[in-house]
Enzyme design. Sequence first.
Site, PDB file in Angstrom:
ATOM      1  N   ASP A  24       0.882  -1.169   0.000  1.00 34.99           N
ATOM      2  CA  ASP A  24       0.000   0.000   0.000  1.00 34.99           C
ATOM      3  C   ASP A  24       0.918   1.217   0.000  1.00 34.99           C
ATOM      4  OD1 ASP A  24      -1.643   2.119   0.580  1.00 34.99           O
ATOM      5  OD2 ASP A  24      -2.268   1.397   2.561  1.00 34.99           O
ATOM      6  N   LYS A  87       2.876  11.158  -3.461  1.00 30.67           N
ATOM      7  CA  LYS A  87       1.830  10.458  -4.216  1.00 30.67           C
ATOM      8  C   LYS A  87       0.914  11.450  -4.950  1.00 30.67           C
ATOM      9  CE  LYS A  87      -1.762   6.975  -3.344  1.00 30.67           C
ATOM     10  NZ  LYS A  87      -2.287   6.101  -2.287  1.00 30.67           N
ATOM     11  N   GLU A 187      -7.309   0.586  -4.333  1.00 32.84           N
ATOM     12  CA  GLU A 187      -7.275   0.513  -2.863  1.00 32.84           C
ATOM     13  C   GLU A 187      -8.600   0.017  -2.271  1.00 32.84           C
ATOM     14  OE1 GLU A 187      -5.929   4.443  -1.914  1.00 32.84           O
ATOM     15  OE2 GLU A 187      -3.941   4.028  -2.711  1.00 32.84           O
ATOM     16  N   ASP A 209     -12.637   5.883   3.028  1.00 31.17           N
ATOM     17  CA  ASP A 209     -11.190   5.920   3.301  1.00 31.17           C
ATOM     18  C   ASP A 209     -10.777   7.332   3.705  1.00 31.17           C
ATOM     19  OD1 ASP A 209      -8.443   5.957   3.229  1.00 31.17           O
ATOM     20  OD2 ASP A 209      -8.248   4.934   1.309  1.00 31.17           O
TER      21      ASP A 209
END
Length: 621
Positions: A24, A87, A187, A209
């Site tokens: 992850d 990211k 994800e 999330d």
Amino acid sequence: MAIIPINLKDGSLENEQEIIIGIDLGTTNSLVAHMVDGKAVCVKGSDGKSTLVPSVVHFTQKEEVLVGEEAKEKLITDPAHTIYSVKRLMGKSYKDVQNLEKHFGYQILDDDTESLVKIRVFDRFYTPVELSAHILRTLRQRIEAELGARVTKAVITVPAYFNDNQRQATRDAGKLAGLDVLRIVNEPTAAALAYGLDQEETESIAVYDLGGGTFDISILHLQDGIFEVQSTNGDTFLGGDDFDRILVEHFCKLLNIDAETLSEEKELGQEVRLTAEKAKKALSFADTWSGNLRGQELTLSRPDFEAMIAPLVQRTLDCCKQALQDAGLQTSQIDKVVMVGGSTRVPLVKQQVAAFFGKPVYDKLDPDEVVALGAAIQADVLAGNQKDVLLLDITPLSLGIETVGGLMDVIIPRNSKVPGKAGRQYTTSVDGQKNLKIAVFQGERDLVEHNRKLGEFILRDIPPMPAGLPKIDIQFILNADGILTVKASELRSGTAQSIEIKPTYGISEEDMARMLLDSIVHAKDDMQARGLLEARNEANNLLLAGDKFLIQNDAILDAEEKENTKALLTALREATQKDDKDVILAAIETLNTYTMPLAHRAMDSTIRAAMAGKEVNQTDF
Ligand code: AMP
């Protein structure tokens, strides 16, 4: 490239211990997981405690690279050379992220406006891919130390909304870190896998999330083990960091620190921020927190904290509403709600989300680990260690059929989504052809002889028709288990036939890699070979038509015209024997130019005859 030993029973991997890890790669933290005795577990750091590796990279004056916890500490002392949230920059151009610059303590720039963004550290420029590779390398080293074995294969997760560039950038980062990225997994899908939700038949799943810097809500639809993303929504600047920010403001007020001092004194800023985070985390488990900041005692109660963050939690629910609307669903139609991200530990978040969806949420697994755990499960499937095979999400090699002259006609190109369907219509090249062989091949080369034959069958009982008249429809249907069904039907007569093939059966990863490489190495030769074959096919069709033309128009053509046509047909026949496409095309051109006026004349005379016939018929009435 995804290479999948689909069926353990058939595959050659049965006795091989292949290690594929799940990663992850998060905005704030990253984790690596693998399977231990059939259970996914995250790998702990050198301290033996946390499984999280902060996604932070620091460069020292001596160009040493620090990653993770050590680098995170430098956020306070040396923010200009400490890169976080990389990211957010993956696969982006400078134009895309210009507005983010103010959020970073480091310098982002580009050489020209179209190029991908770079980050300047001292006098060097780094791409987000290189920086992410540092994080991935650290994760790889962690797991290698734990396993005492080399690891070269991984599954990496990305947000469901990542576009192709961002996914490719993630793959590239993996490659740079010495990892063959077998699969990029969404994800939310990984989170659902971690909870074993793929075992249900049909479901709608909401994956909520809430991380450090971002909020994502994804609505997934599960059918027969396949997850499809129905809608996504979220806020790229909403997360636990905002909870911290509110507390920072609160503490600053109590300590009389003004905004200017806070932004000028970077170290002070980080110190207050870390204290705020400490307080927030403590309040997930206790009703009150007390601590010390620059010599002053501070206390905070959970209800006070909840009142401060309530508007932010409400914003996440507004995104959920929008995602549901986009998916065309009501809250009552959502079967499961999965919690992901460290900030879902906040009790108010859990309560509000459960109340919104009207059902308890899935929160048993560690919300920081759940995505990595799902990635490890997916990796285990790819390693062939799980009975229930999920799906191939892309076809690793093109699938097609052999057409005249041994040419490969691709019907499903490589990297197409699975399950998938594609088809095309064909016809016959010979008059009265009753049977048609359909040979199915896999590979990237232009000539089927260089590709891999998967199977063949014969479409029988086509009613006799002149060449070119039958309409043969060929459909390729690739299902979620990677089974290819090839259906052929002649549309005029309805005659049909089909076979089922498993394209990945008995093919190794090395074979696939070699086939791909061969197609690149031989690209030029293949193109020439295809050109020659296509010219020959055209010539052969013309030769057949030419012979027919001479017979049918014997009465219309004079002797010289017949001789000349025959001579040009012979010249074309001879040209087809040569391995030169241009010679064949030139002979075709010469024949066409000469016969064109003759063909017009023949056509006129046929029309005249037909008209005359009509008149005769009409006078009969
Ligand atoms: P992630 O991006 O998913 O790693 O989430 C990290 C975020 O979760 C950070 O903002 C953390 O401060 C937050 N977090 C971690 N643990 C807790 C906790 N116990 N209570 C509240 N927030 C937490």
